[in-house]
Design an enzyme around this catalytic site. Structure first.
Site, PDB file in Angstrom:
ATOM      1  CE  LYS A 178      -1.835   2.849   2.217  1.00 15.25           C
ATOM      2  NZ  LYS A 178      -1.524   4.288   1.952  1.00 15.25           N
ATOM      3  N   GLY A 230       6.691   5.199   8.173  1.00 17.62           N
ATOM      4  CA  GLY A 230       5.875   6.406   8.200  1.00 17.62           C
ATOM      5  C   GLY A 230       6.122   7.162   9.488  1.00 17.62           C
ATOM      6  CB  SER A 231       4.348   9.995  11.002  1.00 18.85           C
ATOM      7  OG  SER A 231       3.054   9.446  11.097  1.00 18.85           O
ATOM      8  CB  THR A 232       6.467   8.626  15.714  1.00 18.33           C
ATOM      9  OG1 THR A 232       7.820   8.592  15.243  1.00 18.33           O
ATOM     10  CG2 THR A 232       6.409   7.961  17.077  1.00 18.33           C
ATOM     11  N   GLY A 235       2.671   5.043  13.261  1.00 17.76           N
ATOM     12  CA  GLY A 235       3.333   3.810  13.702  1.00 17.76           C
ATOM     13  C   GLY A 235       2.744   3.301  15.013  1.00 17.76           C
ATOM     14  CD  GLU A 252      12.672   1.619   7.468  1.00 15.25           C
ATOM     15  OE1 GLU A 252      13.881   1.635   7.368  1.00 15.25           O
ATOM     16  OE2 GLU A 252      11.908   1.764   6.510  1.00 15.25           O
ATOM     17  CB  CYS A 286      13.272   9.206   8.420  1.00 16.30           C
ATOM     18  SG  CYS A 286      14.319   8.127   7.415  1.00 16.30           S
ATOM     19  CD  GLU A 385       9.856  13.331  11.501  1.00 14.84           C
ATOM     20  OE1 GLU A 385       8.705  12.927  11.741  1.00 14.84           O
ATOM     21  OE2 GLU A 385      10.685  12.644  10.884  1.00 14.84           O
TER      22      GLU A 385
HETATM   23  P1  NAD Z   1       2.335   8.710   7.416  1.00 14.22           P
HETATM   24  O1  NAD Z   1       2.542   7.990   8.690  1.00 14.22           O
HETATM   25  O2  NAD Z   1       1.310   9.772   7.348  1.00 14.22           O
HETATM   26  O3  NAD Z   1       1.986   7.675   6.247  1.00 14.22           O
HETATM   27  C1  NAD Z   1       2.863   6.610   5.893  1.00 14.22           C
HETATM   28  C2  NAD Z   1       2.043   5.523   5.205  1.00 14.22           C
HETATM   29  O4  NAD Z   1       1.196   4.898   6.175  1.00 14.22           O
HETATM   30  C3  NAD Z   1       1.098   6.009   4.113  1.00 14.22           C
HETATM   31  O5  NAD Z   1       1.038   5.034   3.096  1.00 14.22           O
HETATM   32  C4  NAD Z   1      -0.235   6.136   4.837  1.00 14.22           C
HETATM   33  O6  NAD Z   1      -1.343   6.046   3.975  1.00 14.22           O
HETATM   34  C5  NAD Z   1      -0.170   4.958   5.782  1.00 14.22           C
HETATM   35  N1  NAD Z   1      -0.907   5.094   7.044  1.00 14.22           N
HETATM   36  C6  NAD Z   1      -1.105   6.212   7.767  1.00 14.22           C
HETATM   37  N2  NAD Z   1      -1.774   5.903   8.902  1.00 14.22           N
HETATM   38  C7  NAD Z   1      -1.973   4.573   8.896  1.00 14.22           C
HETATM   39  C8  NAD Z   1      -2.607   3.657   9.793  1.00 14.22           C
HETATM   40  N3  NAD Z   1      -3.155   4.075  10.921  1.00 14.22           N
HETATM   41  N4  NAD Z   1      -2.618   2.343   9.471  1.00 14.22           N
HETATM   42  C9  NAD Z   1      -2.032   1.911   8.328  1.00 14.22           C
HETATM   43  N5  NAD Z   1      -1.451   2.733   7.424  1.00 14.22           N
HETATM   44  C10 NAD Z   1      -1.412   4.047   7.712  1.00 14.22           C
HETATM   45  O7  NAD Z   1       3.793   9.282   7.014  1.00 14.22           O
HETATM   46  P2  NAD Z   1       4.189  10.172   5.754  1.00 14.22           P
HETATM   47  O8  NAD Z   1       3.766  11.573   5.987  1.00 14.22           O
HETATM   48  O9  NAD Z   1       3.782   9.495   4.501  1.00 14.22           O
HETATM   49  O10 NAD Z   1       5.795  10.080   5.850  1.00 14.22           O
HETATM   50  C11 NAD Z   1       6.569  10.931   6.628  1.00 14.22           C
HETATM   51  C12 NAD Z   1       6.985  10.252   7.909  1.00 14.22           C
HETATM   52  O11 NAD Z   1       7.656   9.029   7.613  1.00 14.22           O
HETATM   53  C13 NAD Z   1       7.977  11.073   8.704  1.00 14.22           C
HETATM   54  O12 NAD Z   1       7.635  11.039  10.069  1.00 14.22           O
HETATM   55  C14 NAD Z   1       9.306  10.355   8.470  1.00 14.22           C
HETATM   56  O13 NAD Z   1      10.268  10.545   9.487  1.00 14.22           O
HETATM   57  C15 NAD Z   1       8.871   8.947   8.352  1.00 14.22           C
HETATM   58  N6  NAD Z   1       9.861   8.163   7.613  1.00 14.22           N
HETATM   59  C16 NAD Z   1      10.662   7.296   8.301  1.00 14.22           C
HETATM   60  C17 NAD Z   1      11.649   6.595   7.632  1.00 14.22           C
HETATM   61  C18 NAD Z   1      12.564   5.640   8.379  1.00 14.22           C
HETATM   62  O14 NAD Z   1      13.302   4.899   7.730  1.00 14.22           O
HETATM   63  N7  NAD Z   1      12.556   5.635   9.698  1.00 14.22           N
HETATM   64  C19 NAD Z   1      11.810   6.777   6.263  1.00 14.22           C
HETATM   65  C20 NAD Z   1      10.987   7.684   5.597  1.00 14.22           C
HETATM   66  C21 NAD Z   1      10.006   8.365   6.287  1.00 14.22           C
END
Ligand code: NAD
Length: 477
Positions: A178, A230-232, A235, A252, A286, A385
Site C-alpha cells: 500500500k 511512516g510517522s511515529t 506507527g 521505521e 527521516c 520532527e
Molecule cells: P504517514 O505515517 O502519514 O503515512 C505513511 C504511510 O502509512 C502512508 O502510506 C499512509 O497512507 C499509511 N498510514 C497512515 N496511517 C496509517 C494507519 N493508521 N494504518 C495503516 N497505514 C497508515 O507518514 P508520511 O507523511 O507518509 O511520511 C513521513 C513520515 O515518515 C515522517 O515522520 C518520516 O520521518 C517517516 N519516515 C521514516 C523513515 C525511516 O526509515 N525511519 C523513512 C521515511 C520516512
C-alpha cells in the site's frame, strides 16, 4: 487546476492483473511545485483489500516452495524492469512529491539496487540445516511467514517500498503493498516491471489509497506480517493493531537526528554535508540531521558558513536538474512547518535566515530555507520532527553536554559526528543513543542495517530477509 498530462487510474494490481477497483472513492496527487492535480487513484475499499489478500494467500501456496534461486532470477529481472523505466518513474515522482531530480535519482537507483541485492541473497539462502543436541537430531527450516503487508510513505517511495517488497519476496513471502496516496502513480510502473519479470500471479499485489486502506491491510487476518514506514503517530496506531492480533511488525518511524561537531571538526566537511544529510529533499527525510551541536567558540563561524551554503543552493522548480531544494510536499505539511517556525520565534530562537513562505514564487508549497541559532533543548524546534527546510544550531561547552543534548529527544534514528580525528569521533559516537551514525558525513555501505531505538523504530527498524522468515524445528530422537 489540472495538469495537462493528468493520469487517472481506476484499477489496482491484484492477482497479476490490473483490475477495476470496487471502490469509487479517489485520492488525488497534487504537484507541490505547480499546485496542479497530476492524477488520481482508487481509495481502496475493504473489498479491494480482501481481493488482494486472497490473491496473495493463494499465490503463497506455491511461491513458498520455490527455490531461492528461482526467486533470485525474478528479483533480478524486476531490477532490470526498474532500470528500463527509471526515467519515467523519476519524472512521475517529481510531479507527485516535488522531490528535486538529484533526490529521485537516488531513490530509484537505490530501489533497483535493493532488488539486485535481495536477488543475490535469495540465491544463497540456507533453507534448512541439521542440528544435533540433547540426543535429538533436529531439522531446522527457515520458512517464509506468509502474506506481508508493506506500507510506505511518500518521501523515498520507491526505495522504502523496495526494502519491504524485495526482502519479503526473497524470503518466499507474498505481498500486499500500500503506497502513500501522494505517490501511487509510480507504483503502476513497478507492477509492470513485476509482470515483465515473470512474477507468478498474486505474489505481488498493490492496493492504493490513504490511511483507511492502510489500516485495513494492517487489520486483515490474512496478512501475517506488517512492514511499515511512516510517522511515529501512525506507527503507534499500526503497532497497537498488530499487538491486538499478535502480528509481527517492523516499523521505521520518525526522526530528529543531530550532527555534532567536535572542537577539531573541519567546518568544510560539515558544510558539504548540508545538501545530502541535513536538509535533503528540503528536510523531508527521516534521517535529516537538522539539529546541529557546535562548541561555543565555533558557533558563530559554523552558523555563518551554513547560511552561506544554503544561500548558494539553487532553490525552486524540482524538475530543473540544477535544483537542490524545492517545495514541501503539501499545503498541509507547509502549514505544519510554518507552525514550527512561529514557535521557534515565539520561544526566542535567533532567526538567521528564512522563517516563512518563500514569497518569490506565486505557486507551489515553498518554505524558505531557514536557520535558527542559539536554540536550546526546551524549544519545540529542537526536539520535534519538523519535516521541512529548518536547521537549528545549539552551542555546547563540554562533550558531556553535547552527548546530553544529542540524546535530548524521543527519537534515535540517525546522526553524524565531525572531527579530524576518526578515532576520537568513533569513541564519541559510542556514547550517542542513536541507531546509525556517519563520521564526517561519509556514507559507508548505503544498505545499512540499523537497530534503532525509542520512537524511531519498532522491531529493529530495517527489514532483512530473515525478518520475513520463521524457524521451524523437526526433531527425531
Ligand atoms: P504517514 O505515517 O502519514 O503515512 C505513511 C504511510 O502509512 C502512508 O502510506 C499512509 O497512507 C499509511 N498510514 C497512515 N496511517 C496509517 C494507519 N493508521 N494504518 C495503516 N497505514 C497508515 O507518514 P508520511 O507523511 O507518509 O511520511 C513521513 C513520515 O515518515 C515522517 O515522520 C518520516 O520521518 C517517516 N519516515 C521514516 C523513515 C525511516 O526509515 N525511519 C523513512 C521515511 C520516512
Amino acid at each position: 487546476m489540472t495538469d495537462q498530462n493528468k493520469i487517472d487510474r481506476s484499477d489496482i494490481f491484484v492477482g497479476g492483473k490490473f483490475l477495476d477497483a470496487d471502490s469509487k472513492a479517489r485520492v488525488e496527487a497534487v504537484n507541490p511545485a505547480t499546485e496542479q492535480v497530476v492524477g488520481s487513484v482508487p481509495d481502496s475499499s475493504e473489498t479491494d483489500i480482501d481481493r488482494a489478500v486472497a490473491a496473495a494467500q493463494e499465490a503463497f501456496r506455491s511461491w513458498r516452495h520455490t527455490t531461492g534461486q528461482e526467486r533470485a532470477q525474478i528479483l533480478a529481472a524486476v531490477a532490470d524492469g526498474i532500470a528500463v523505466r527509471a526515467e519515467e518513474i523519476k519524472a512521475l515522482l517529481t510531479r507527485q512529491n516535488g522531490a528535486p531530480r538529484w533526490w529521485v535519482e537516488q531513490d530509484v537507483g537505490l530501489a533497483e539496487m535493493v532488488y539486485r541485492q535481495a536477488a543475490g541473497e535469495a540465491a544463497e539462502l540456507e533453507e534448512e540445516r541439521i542440528v544435533e543436541a540433547m540426543g535429538h537430531r533436529t531439522l531446522l527450516r527457515n520458512e517464509p511467514i506468509g502474506v506481508v503487508g508493506a506500507i510506505a510513505p511518500w518521501n523515498s517511495p520507491q526505495v522504502l517500498l523496495a526494502f519491504k517488497v524485495a526482502n519479503a519476496l526473497a524470503a518466499g513471502c507474498t505481498v500486499v503493498a500500500k503506497p502513500s496516496p501522494e505517490t501511487s502513480l509510480d507504483t503502476y510502473l513497478l507492477a509492470e516491471a513485476m509482470i515483465e519479470a515473470g512474477i507468478p500471479n498474486g505474489v505481488m499485489n498493490i492496493v492504493t489509497g490513504g490511511r483507511t486502506a492502510g489500516a485495513a491491510v494492517v487489520k486483515h487476518p490474512g496478512v501475517n506480517k506488517i512492514s511499515f514506514t511512516g510517522s511515529t503517530a501512525s506507527g503507534i496506531s499500526v503497532a497497537t493493531e498488530c499487538a491486538k492480533a499478535l502480528k509481527p511488525l517492523t516499523a521505521e518511524l520518525g526522526g530528529k537526528s543531530a550532527a555534532v561537531l567536535l572542537d577539531d571538526a573541519n567546518i568544510e566537511d560539515f558544510v558539504a554535508s548540508i545538501q545530502r544529510e541535513c536538509l535533503p529533499f528540503s528536510g523531508q527525510a527521516c534521517f535529516s540531521t537538522t539539529r546541529v551541536m557546535v562548541p561555543r567558540p565555533m558557533h558563530d563561524d559554523v552558523v555563518e558558513a551554513a547560511a552561506q551554503q544554503l544561500e548558494s543552493f539553487k532553490f525552486g522548480d524540482p524538475a530543473d536538474p540544477e535544483t537542490i531544494m524545492g517545495p514541501i510536499v503539501s499545503d498541509r505539511q507547509r502549514e505544519r512547518v510554518e507552525m514550527y517556525l512561529k514557535s521557534g520565534i515565539d520561544q526566542g530562537a535567533g532567526l538567521v535566515m528564512g522563517g516563512g513562505r518563500a514569497d518569490r514564487f506565486d505557486t507551489g508549497y515553498y518554505i524558505a530555507p531557514t536557520i535558527f541559532r542559539d536554540v536550546d533543548a526546551n524549544m519545540r524546534i529542537f526536539a520535534e520532527e519538523i519535516f521541512g527546510p529548518v536547521m537549528t544550531f545549539t552551542a555546547y561547552d563540554t562533550e558531556e553536554e553535547a552527548i546530553a543534548l544529542h540524546d535530548a529527544t524521543e527519537y534515535g534514528l540517525s546522526g553524524s559526528v565531525f572531527s579530524r580525528d576518526l578515532e576520537r569521533a568513533t569513541e564519541f559516537a559510542r556514547h550517542l543513543d542513536t541507531g546509525q551514525l556517519l563520521l564526517n558525513a561519509q556514507r559507508g555501505v548505503p544498505y545499512v542495517v540499523r537497530d534503532m531505538y525509542n520512537k524511531s523504530a519498532v522491531g529493529g527498524g530495517v527489514d532483512r530477509i530473515a525478518g520475513f522468515q520463521q524457524t521451524k524445528g523437526i526433531s527425531q530422537p
